[in-house]
Design an enzyme around this catalytic site. Sequence first.
Site, mmCIF file in Angstrom:
data_model
loop_
_atom_site.group_PDB
_atom_site.id
_atom_site.type_symbol
_atom_site.label_atom_id
_atom_site.label_comp_id
_atom_site.label_asym_id
_atom_site.label_seq_id
_atom_site.Cartn_x
_atom_site.Cartn_y
_atom_site.Cartn_z
ATOM 1 N N LEU A 2 13.085 5.191 16.401
ATOM 2 C CA LEU A 2 13.077 3.755 16.123
ATOM 3 C C LEU A 2 13.971 4.807 14.272
ATOM 4 O O LEU A 2 13.459 4.911 13.997
ATOM 5 C CB LEU A 2 12.191 2.489 15.691
ATOM 6 C CG LEU A 2 11.555 1.895 16.917
ATOM 7 C CD1 LEU A 2 10.547 0.722 16.001
ATOM 8 C CD2 LEU A 2 12.998 0.411 16.408
ATOM 9 N N ASP A 3 15.090 4.095 13.490
ATOM 10 C CA ASP A 3 15.353 3.641 12.364
ATOM 11 C C ASP A 3 14.252 4.112 11.319
ATOM 12 O O ASP A 3 13.448 3.215 11.752
ATOM 13 C CB ASP A 3 16.923 3.871 12.022
ATOM 14 C CG ASP A 3 18.256 4.039 13.171
ATOM 15 O OD1 ASP A 3 17.683 4.726 14.271
ATOM 16 O OD2 ASP A 3 18.835 2.989 13.024
ATOM 17 N N PRO A 4 14.156 4.314 10.732
ATOM 18 C CA PRO A 4 13.500 4.700 9.587
ATOM 19 C C PRO A 4 13.647 2.871 8.392
ATOM 20 O O PRO A 4 12.415 2.676 8.557
ATOM 21 C CB PRO A 4 14.175 5.414 8.296
ATOM 22 C CG PRO A 4 14.774 6.563 8.464
ATOM 23 C CD PRO A 4 15.335 6.079 10.096
ATOM 24 N N ASN A 5 14.723 2.545 8.968
ATOM 25 C CA ASN A 5 14.765 0.981 8.535
ATOM 26 C C ASN A 5 14.754 -0.032 9.332
ATOM 27 O O ASN A 5 13.685 -1.500 9.439
ATOM 28 C CB ASN A 5 16.092 0.963 8.170
ATOM 29 C CG ASN A 5 16.226 2.008 6.893
ATOM 30 O OD1 ASN A 5 15.696 2.459 5.799
ATOM 31 N ND2 ASN A 5 17.948 1.805 5.946
ATOM 32 N N ALA A 6 14.075 0.488 10.111
ATOM 33 C CA ALA A 6 13.536 -0.542 11.376
ATOM 34 C C ALA A 6 11.628 -0.370 11.550
ATOM 35 O O ALA A 6 10.952 0.023 11.482
ATOM 36 C CB ALA A 6 14.151 -0.223 13.490
#
Length: 322
Positions: free
Chosen positions: A68-72
């Site tokens: 998962l992306d850092p912002n997700a």
Amino acid sequence: MENASWYTREKAEPSEEYGTLPEKRSIEELLQKGFFIVDKPFGPTSNQVSHWVKEELDLKKTGHFGTLDPNATGTLPVGLNQGTRVNNALAQADKEYVFLAELEEEKPEEEIRETLQEFKGANKQTPPEKSAVKKEEREREVYEIELLEASEKEVLGRVKCESGFYVRVLIKQLGEKLDTQAEMQELRRTQQGQLAEKDADTLQDIVDAYHFYTEEDDEQALREVLHPIEKAVNHLRKVVVKDSAVNAIANGADLGAAGISQLQDGIEKGEQIAIMTLKGELIALAEAQMTSEQMYDSEETAATLNSVHMDPETYPKRWKQE
């Protein structure tokens, strides 16, 4: 695959002498070969979350299943020690996301709804620049997609898709189809395989549960957040073998159809399947060499092994039948 029908090729009863029901394993065993379903917070990378679990619980090895992306935020399974070895099976599972996007120009709700439906089915995507994979166009499937809410320039939607599908790219393409710009504001993974966000626990809850176990000898809270690896393969179709076949498979032998007791419907040749004991223990992951129908009647090799997940000494080499 929990909803698939089961067929019995040969009735068999599990031994009380060997093996253990997954839910009856000790905490020590689960920490050696289990996983957490972390509700990933906004900010850290998936690797940072995995490393934090490793450090806080003083484990030798951890690994997340599906970046998962850092912002997700949302569902991020993290394997522990030997439990990391089911990574491939779960990382490649279908996923579901809820996303919030912002349009540069306001568009009619019905137009947004209809445009989203155009993405159902096969989609061609090129991974975004920030991703770690090759920037080559590839095709990924969208199984379900819907508009949850549209308010001014904001679009809240849900998408269920094949592994490797980029929601960020979907949103960019949505903007292009609507003849405007679109940018992702928030992304939450709500399901991976058959692991849903309702099953996920915060990092703090996991650490607190571990401290209750180590400092107060109370394992109840840890049992509620720590899962056996069998739960990580619930999305795969399964074959259950007789106890007499377990040791050979755990030692690396391919699955012969004669060793099968039960099997699920719908297995296709080339599909990854889970080979289980009568107690529901995961023995190995394998590639099916025939369909369910063929496995029911054949005496040939039903599946070739991809990876073994059971200690070879768990069941005896030669099964004695009274």
